[in-house]
Design an enzyme around this catalytic site. Structure first.
Site, PDB file in Angstrom:
ATOM      1  N   HIS A   6       0.816  -1.209   0.000  1.00  0.00           N
ATOM      2  CA  HIS A   6       0.000   0.000   0.000  1.00  0.00           C
ATOM      3  C   HIS A   6       0.854   1.265   0.000  1.00  0.00           C
ATOM      4  O   HIS A   6       1.597   1.509   0.955  1.00  0.00           O
ATOM      5  CB  HIS A   6      -0.889  -0.032   1.257  1.00  0.00           C
ATOM      6  CG  HIS A   6      -1.775   1.146   1.410  1.00  0.00           C
ATOM      7  ND1 HIS A   6      -1.738   1.968   2.520  1.00  0.00           N
ATOM      8  CD2 HIS A   6      -2.745   1.651   0.599  1.00  0.00           C
ATOM      9  CE1 HIS A   6      -2.653   2.911   2.400  1.00  0.00           C
ATOM     10  NE2 HIS A   6      -3.278   2.750   1.245  1.00  0.00           N
ATOM     11  N   HIS A  48      -0.729  10.885  -2.678  1.00  0.00           N
ATOM     12  CA  HIS A  48      -2.069  10.493  -2.220  1.00  0.00           C
ATOM     13  C   HIS A  48      -3.025  11.667  -2.032  1.00  0.00           C
ATOM     14  O   HIS A  48      -4.114  11.690  -2.596  1.00  0.00           O
ATOM     15  CB  HIS A  48      -1.937   9.717  -0.906  1.00  0.00           C
ATOM     16  CG  HIS A  48      -3.252   9.277  -0.344  1.00  0.00           C
ATOM     17  ND1 HIS A  48      -4.046  10.078   0.461  1.00  0.00           N
ATOM     18  CD2 HIS A  48      -3.947   8.125  -0.510  1.00  0.00           C
ATOM     19  CE1 HIS A  48      -5.145   9.434   0.778  1.00  0.00           C
ATOM     20  NE2 HIS A  48      -5.115   8.241   0.204  1.00  0.00           N
TER      21      HIS A  48
HETATM   22  O1  G3P Z   1      -6.116   0.226  -2.325  1.00  0.00           O
HETATM   23  C1  G3P Z   1      -7.085   0.892  -1.576  1.00  0.00           C
HETATM   24  C2  G3P Z   1      -6.594   1.988  -0.719  1.00  0.00           C
HETATM   25  O2  G3P Z   1      -5.403   2.520  -1.219  1.00  0.00           O
HETATM   26  C3  G3P Z   1      -7.615   3.045  -0.579  1.00  0.00           C
HETATM   27  O3  G3P Z   1      -7.319   3.996   0.362  1.00  0.00           O
HETATM   28  O4  G3P Z   1      -6.780   6.254   1.075  1.00  0.00           O
HETATM   29  O5  G3P Z   1      -4.990   4.593   0.880  1.00  0.00           O
HETATM   30  O6  G3P Z   1      -5.999   5.556  -1.143  1.00  0.00           O
HETATM   31  P1  G3P Z   1      -6.211   5.147   0.259  1.00  0.00           P
HETATM   32 CA    CA Z   2      -4.599   4.314  -2.609  1.00  0.00          CA
END
Ligand code: G3P
Ligand code: CA
Length: 238
Positions: A6, A48
């Site tokens: 992630h 992000h």
């Molecule tokens: O892969 C899903 C996840 O990345 C969604 O949440 O906020 O980390 O983009 P976020």
């Molecule tokens: Ca994400």
């Protein structure tokens, strides 16, 4: 089952930087998950938030920065002094560096300013047809529909937080028409949801897992991939 790092291995290094992506690759993750947006001058960058404030030493909206201005920001020091000098990467640089080693789960950030992001990402991906694998995902069904209509051969995922432990009929119909995967907040997942998705031909990912016990439980539930800040928490035997 896929291990999906992630924002890179963001439990070990600043999210969405080469430092985090290098660790994800070293830990043999199957995919790097990353978030993309457009700069003021139309480049696709990996970050992000819609603002730079949390993860850099700058301030303001990504959309108001040119690539050059953005890449002068320090995207590592907020996480730890040893990461000083990390930069906001261009998506193209990331694809070049890792595409023969690891897959990409590319999240289109649906901020209102990001008009044209779907087209730009699809065009760039078409240059990387020898990549191991890439999947394009979004929280925005509309954005995935736009992307899927333009690039139907690229696998896609809808990120979802289903209510009441199930999908509605209309959700399933919409998801199936535009996506191959549903990526679900792990706290909302149950075996029924997973089997329903599978019955409808959708694979299931779970986000975002930050401890081993949760990862083990999800593996037992037969999810197809786990999005985690700690790729080494996922057992490869599962
Ligand atoms: O892969 C899903 C996840 O990345 C969604 O949440 O906020 O980390 O983009 P976020
Ligand atoms: Ca994400």
């Amino acid at each position: 089952m896929y291990t999906i790092a992630h924002r890179g291995a963001s439990g070990n290094a600043p999210e969405n930087t080469f430092a985090a992506f290098d660790i994800a690759a070293e830990l043999n993750a199957d995919f790097i998950e990353l978030d993309v947006q457009l700069t003021k001058d139309g480049h696709i960058v990996v970050i992000h938030d819609d603002r730079v404030d949390r993860t850099t030493d700058g301030s303001g909206f990504v959309k108001d920065y040119t690539l050059k201005q953005l890449q002068s920001l320090d995207a590592g020091s907020w996480y730890g002094a040893e990461f000083k000098g990390e930069r906001i990467p261009l998506l193209e640089e990331v694809l070049k560096r890792y595409h023969s080693k690891i897959g990409f789960l590319i999240e289109l950030k649906g901020h209102a300013s990001q008009v044209g992001l779907e087209k730009a990402v699809g065009q760039l991906l078409s240059k990387f047809s020898f990549s191991i694998y890439h999947i394009v995902q979004s929280f925005s069904l509309k954005s995935i529909q736009i992307f899927h209509d333009m690039y139907p051969s690229v696998p896609t995922a809808i990120i979802a937080r289903p209510s009441f432990g199930m999908f509605s009929k209309s959700q399933l119909t919409a998801y199936k028409s535009a996506a191959n995967y549903v990526n679900i907040k792990y706290t909302r997942l149950n075996r029924f949801l997973i089997s329903t998705a599978h019955r409808h031909g959708l694979k299931v990912f779970a986000w975002t897992v930050r401890n081993k016990k949760t990862a083990e439980k999800l593996q037992m539930m037969a999810v197809d991939g786990i999005v985690t800040d700690f790729p080494d928490f996922i057992s490869k035997d599962g």
